[in-house]
Design an enzyme around this catalytic site. Structure first.
Site, mmCIF file in Angstrom:
data_model
loop_
_atom_site.group_PDB
_atom_site.id
_atom_site.type_symbol
_atom_site.label_atom_id
_atom_site.label_comp_id
_atom_site.label_asym_id
_atom_site.label_seq_id
_atom_site.Cartn_x
_atom_site.Cartn_y
_atom_site.Cartn_z
ATOM 1 C CG ASP A 279 30.051 41.071 48.262
ATOM 2 O OD1 ASP A 279 31.194 41.071 47.794
ATOM 3 O OD2 ASP A 279 29.823 40.840 49.464
ATOM 4 C CE1 TYR B 207 33.852 36.657 49.571
ATOM 5 C CE2 TYR B 207 33.341 36.881 51.908
ATOM 6 C CZ TYR B 207 33.477 37.436 50.650
ATOM 7 O OH TYR B 207 33.224 38.773 50.473
ATOM 8 C CG HIS C 171 30.983 46.857 46.905
ATOM 9 N ND1 HIS C 171 30.387 46.053 45.977
ATOM 10 C CD2 HIS C 171 31.238 46.060 47.965
ATOM 11 C CE1 HIS C 171 30.289 44.819 46.439
ATOM 12 N NE2 HIS C 171 30.805 44.805 47.646
#
Length: 421
Positions: free
Chosen positions: A180, A338, A393
């Site tokens: 992602d 992140y 995914h």
């Protein structure tokens, strides 16, 4: 920028000995009594983790995987003071398009091994590509950032510099949503590096809803999308768009809005503390990754609660991905992305601003975040759109032929319309 050859190494003997020792002496955590109604609700269960631990200990062969990986051309480049690993497989076809494939978390470059050859060679007479697959800084064999600030914009700048240095001043960018961060970074590049990047292919478009409050211009550019969205606010998202789509922008760390956001909340706020367990314990690392590969993959058997991985992801492939994290100690540095993204200036957000270059979107049924097509059209210059019946995914592992065909089709469209020379 200096570029030199690189080979995937063997696991150092002492590190391999330590790995075997830890796998041989596992302290499994306390769990609820076996109950078929629990499934994966509490996370990765022992019955799914333990067989993979035993396979890693007794059956898995890193040397076999290493030999296979070293059939590709690997390099290290010094970019912004960091050694960045990448695969570069140029095509011998005269009409090949440069292609950048970027991974995300909890993945690495190995995720793409099934698609390298067919994309490079233009299998079945289709579009061919000069394939470039980097390991993002802090992932796998790329050096980890040593200072704060390495977020989406910084990574995008580095990847753009890599492509320019390789001579691809005008290139086609593919970004894997299964990885992602590749999609996030690619979205930023598509908006900020459009002099070089002439096409954007994504499997996970992160979209803002067509709200006239936040984007008044949509009232005249996409009036139908705005009306439909406003009706959904009254009747409910599912009543208007159907099930399986996001009601708002993907909740980064909001557990009430998104039960899958727990890992993002931890990694986006306190990645250091989590990293002690994931770095010291190979079983903890395996379980943390397994939960994502289980939850985010498409299970064609329909027995998701009763299997660790779908048949489309082999035990050896999963253990290779895990072993790369373990031997390089990169789980800690990979999760820091992140934190950087969560604390980055919101002007850097991948949802801020429309992608104007030609864009292809393919949304797989088991993807983390799915958005209505009219939402997508308000966020990107949509030229190709598809919704396969299977896949999740990690499509490069799960449904590689579908993904390759979609990329080739978009590449041909770029050539036909002369959006890329």
């Amino acid at each position: 920028m200096t570029i030199g050859p690189f080979k995937i190494p063997s696991i150092p003997p002492r590190q391999l000995e330590l790995l075997k020792e830890k796998l041989n002496n596992v302290e499994y955590p306390n769990e609820l009594e076996k109950n078929s109604t629990v499934g994966w609700k509490y996370g990765a269960p022992r019955w799914a983790v333990e067989p993979l631990v035993q396979s890693w200990l007794h059956d898995y062969d890193w040397e076999k995987a290493r030999v296979k990986m070293n059939e590709w051309n690997h390099y290290h480049a010094m970019i912004h003071g960091l050694h960045v690993h990448f695969i570069h497989e140029p095509s011998d076809k005269p009409d090949a398009i440069p292609l950048l494939l970027m991974n995300g978390w909890p993945s690495n470059f190995y995720e793409f091994y099934k698609v390298i050859k067919p994309l490079r060679d233009g299998d079945n007479g289709n579009q061919s590509f000069h394939v470039v697959i980097p390991s993002l800084p802090g992932y796998g064999f790329s050096e980890a950032p040593k200072s704060p600030g390495y977020g989406i914009a910084k990574y995008g700048t580095m990847m753009n510099e890599l492509m320019i240095t390789l001579g691809y001043n005008t290139y086609y960018t593919y970004l894997l949503a299964g990885s992602d961060w590749g999609s996030n970074i690619g979205n930023w590049m598509a908006r900020n590096c459009s002099e070089q990047c002439k096409g954007f292919h994504s499997v996970m478009p992160l979209c803002l809803p067509p709200s006239p409050t936040t984007r008044p211009s949509l009232l005249w550019s996409h009036p139908k999308a705005v009306v439909k969205y406003l009706i959904s606010r009254l009747l409910g998202t599912e009543a208007v768009y159907g099930s399986g789509i996001e009601a708002e922008e993907l909740a980064f760390a909001d557990l009430a809005a998104d039960p899958e956001a727990g890992y993002r909340a931890i990694q986006g706020t306190r990645p250091y503390t989590l990293a002690f367990g994931l770095t010291d314990s190979p079983v903890g690392l395996l379980a943390w990754m397994l939960e994502k590969y289980h939850n985010w993959s498409y299970h064609p058997s329909g027995k998701q609660d009763m299997e660790a991985l779908p048949d489309t992801i082999s035990t050896d492939d999963f253990l290779t991905l895990v072993t790369i994290y373990w031997m390089t100690g990169s789980m800690s540095s990979s999760t820091r992305l992140y934190y950087e993204a969560f604390h980055e200036d919101q002007s850097m957000s991948t949802c801020m601003g429309r992608v104007e270059i030609p864009t292809a979107i393919i949304q797989f049924p088991a993807e983390l975040a799915k958005f209505p097509r009219d939402w997508v059209e308000t966020n990107v210059n949509l030229q190709q759109y598809s919704e396969p019946e299977m896949g999740g995914h990690f499509p490069a592992l799960e449904t590689s032929e579908i993904l390759v065909n979609d990329i080739q089709r978009f590449g041909k469209l770029l050539k036909t319309k002369k959006w890329i020379q």
